[in-house]
Design a protein around this motif. Structure first.
Motif, PDB file in Angstrom:
ATOM      1  N   PRO A 116      32.439  96.254  42.195  1.00 60.44           N
ATOM      2  CA  PRO A 116      32.967  96.371  43.547  1.00 60.44           C
ATOM      3  C   PRO A 116      33.325  95.002  44.116  1.00 60.44           C
ATOM      4  CG  PRO A 116      30.583  96.425  43.625  1.00 60.44           C
ATOM      5  CD  PRO A 116      30.957  96.259  42.168  1.00 60.44           C
ATOM      6  N   ALA A 117      34.382  94.963  44.895  1.00 58.04           N
ATOM      7  CA  ALA A 117      34.828  93.703  45.493  1.00 58.04           C
ATOM      8  C   ALA A 117      34.392  93.590  46.942  1.00 58.04           C
ATOM      9  CB  ALA A 117      36.355  93.598  45.394  1.00 58.04           C
TER      10      ALA A 117
ATOM     11  N   ASP B   9      37.559 105.644  45.564  1.00 56.11           N
ATOM     12  CA  ASP B   9      37.659 104.289  45.027  1.00 56.11           C
ATOM     13  C   ASP B   9      36.295 103.668  44.714  1.00 56.11           C
ATOM     14  OD1 ASP B   9      36.707 103.960  47.589  1.00 56.11           O
ATOM     15  OD2 ASP B   9      38.424 102.816  48.330  1.00 56.11           O
ATOM     16  N   GLY B  10      35.218 104.432  44.929  1.00 55.72           N
ATOM     17  CA  GLY B  10      33.889 103.926  44.632  1.00 55.72           C
ATOM     18  C   GLY B  10      33.214 103.217  45.786  1.00 55.72           C
TER      19      GLY B  10
ATOM     20  N   ALA C   8      35.851 113.604  44.622  1.00 60.17           N
ATOM     21  CA  ALA C   8      36.565 114.034  43.413  1.00 60.17           C
ATOM     22  C   ALA C   8      37.618 113.004  43.035  1.00 60.17           C
ATOM     23  CB  ALA C   8      37.227 115.389  43.651  1.00 60.17           C
ATOM     24  N   GLY C   9      37.820 112.820  41.751  1.00 60.97           N
ATOM     25  CA  GLY C   9      38.845 111.887  41.295  1.00 60.97           C
ATOM     26  C   GLY C   9      38.390 110.450  41.190  1.00 60.97           C
TER      27      GLY C   9
ATOM     28  N   ARG D 239      30.265 102.512  35.546  1.00 64.93           N
ATOM     29  CA  ARG D 239      29.592 101.307  36.046  1.00 64.93           C
ATOM     30  C   ARG D 239      28.425 101.692  36.950  1.00 64.93           C
ATOM     31  NH1 ARG D 239      30.388  96.115  38.533  1.00 64.93           N
ATOM     32  NH2 ARG D 239      28.224  95.389  38.743  1.00 64.93           N
ATOM     33  N   LEU D 240      28.678 102.626  37.866  1.00 59.42           N
ATOM     34  CA  LEU D 240      27.620 103.043  38.790  1.00 59.42           C
ATOM     35  C   LEU D 240      26.476 103.723  38.042  1.00 59.42           C
ATOM     36  CD1 LEU D 240      29.831 104.386  41.708  1.00 59.42           C
ATOM     37  CD2 LEU D 240      28.256 102.439  41.830  1.00 59.42           C
TER      38      LEU D 240
END
Length: 320
Positions: free
Chosen positions: A26-27, A84-85, A254-255, A263-264
């Protein structure tokens, strides 16, 4: 020549732009939505896990409590979020296992609208009564309820409380009145105050009161007794076959891109293996039991949906 050089530089700049913008995930800060109030069992777990996950991601993990409508408010919010996380969801069987059978219509689909990331664990519940209730065991509570049909009320701030109490009512053949609540802390406050007489509470938010003399703890909902509440028998000792607990897990909308999911999940495996975290969560009765892969968690969610659908049907609960 100068114009050609300028055009070439511009073209190179455009080609390089996507690479420059595609920063590693994550940024920035990640928001972890909790569909219950601050002070609830799920909230306590989210804050403990979020702190450790923040250390792994090297970005803040912000807890955003969105209680209401039996976890529907938080679920709808996350389902509509950008995949987007940066918006995640720590929820329970309430939103993903029970609500489809408790409500005639939902504004979200527990399977289609979310990306499973990892199961976190399970949280036991316990049956407690106000000290004014003349019962020191579940058997005595059942006898009192039978002698006073409909006069006892019970708090239902979440699906586990509702389904557990309704199942006890069905198995014992008693009548009690359900009082809906938006949060577990408020339900406990009213149990202490005598506004309701019976409450099946999660150990996460209710542990300190369950061990106090402000309420009387009669039984735990799990198949076996727990060392966290010494001497408190399982409901199944009085009502054979009773076994009910609450699961907890993390989803995205979703998606969610597979690299973000992986990663998570990988970071959560490390976080949930942390002995310090396990010990901290054990103190509130939460048992860490992570799924190994997102696919395994997805299968678990589907199986739990079927399981709770059957529980609610057997309890005779009519959808709202």
């Amino acid at each position: 020549m100068k114009n050609l050089l300028a055009l070439a530089a511009a073209a190179l700049g455009l080609l390089g732009a996507p690479a420059a913008l595609a920063q590693p995930y994550p940024a920035g800060p990640v928001t972890l939505v909790v569909p219950f109030a601050a002070g609830s069992g799920t909230d306590a777990v989210a804050r403990a896990v979020g702190q450790k996950l923040s250390e792994r991601l090297k970005q803040p993990v912000l807890i955003d409590n969105k209680p209401g409508a039996s976890a529907q408010v938080g679920a709808v919010f996350v389902a509509a979020a950008k995949p987007d996380g940066y918006t995640l969801f720590m929820t329970t069987n309430t939103s993903h296992s029970a609500n489809p059978s408790l409500f005639k219509s939902l504004r979200y689909d527990p399977i289609k609208d979310f990306t499973p990331i990892a199961r976190v664990g399970e949280l036991p519940f316990a049956l407690a009564v106000h000290p004014g209730v003349p019962a020191r065991s579940l058997q005595e509570l059942i006898a009192h309820a039978r002698a006073n049909p409909g006069k006892l009320s019970y708090a239902t701030p979440n699906s586990t409380s509702l389904v557990a109490t309704e199942t006890i009512k069905r198995m014992a053949g008693v009548q009690m009145t359900a009082i809906p609540y938006k949060s577990s802390p408020q339900a406990m406050t009213d149990l202490i105050g005598g506004q309701v007489q019976v409450y099946v509470t999660d150990l996460g938010s209710g542990m300190s009161m369950l061990k106090s003399d402000k309420i009387r703890t009669l039984a735990v909902t799990t198949a076996e007794s727990t060392p966290l509440l010494p001497g408190v028998p399982p409901v199944g000792k009085t009502l054979p076959g009773f076994d009910l607990t609450s699961w907890n897990g993390i989803f995205g909308p979703a998606g969610l891109p597979p690299p973000v999911v992986d990663r998570l999940n990988a970071e959560l495996q490390v976080v949930l293996a942390d002995r310090e975290l396990q010990g901290k969560l054990a103190q509130i009765g939460f048992q860490v039991s992570p799924s190994r892969t997102p696919a395994e968690f997805a299968q678990y969610v589907s199986a739990q949906l079927a399981h709770w659908t059957q529980l609610i049907k057997q309890a005779g609960i009519t959808p709202e």
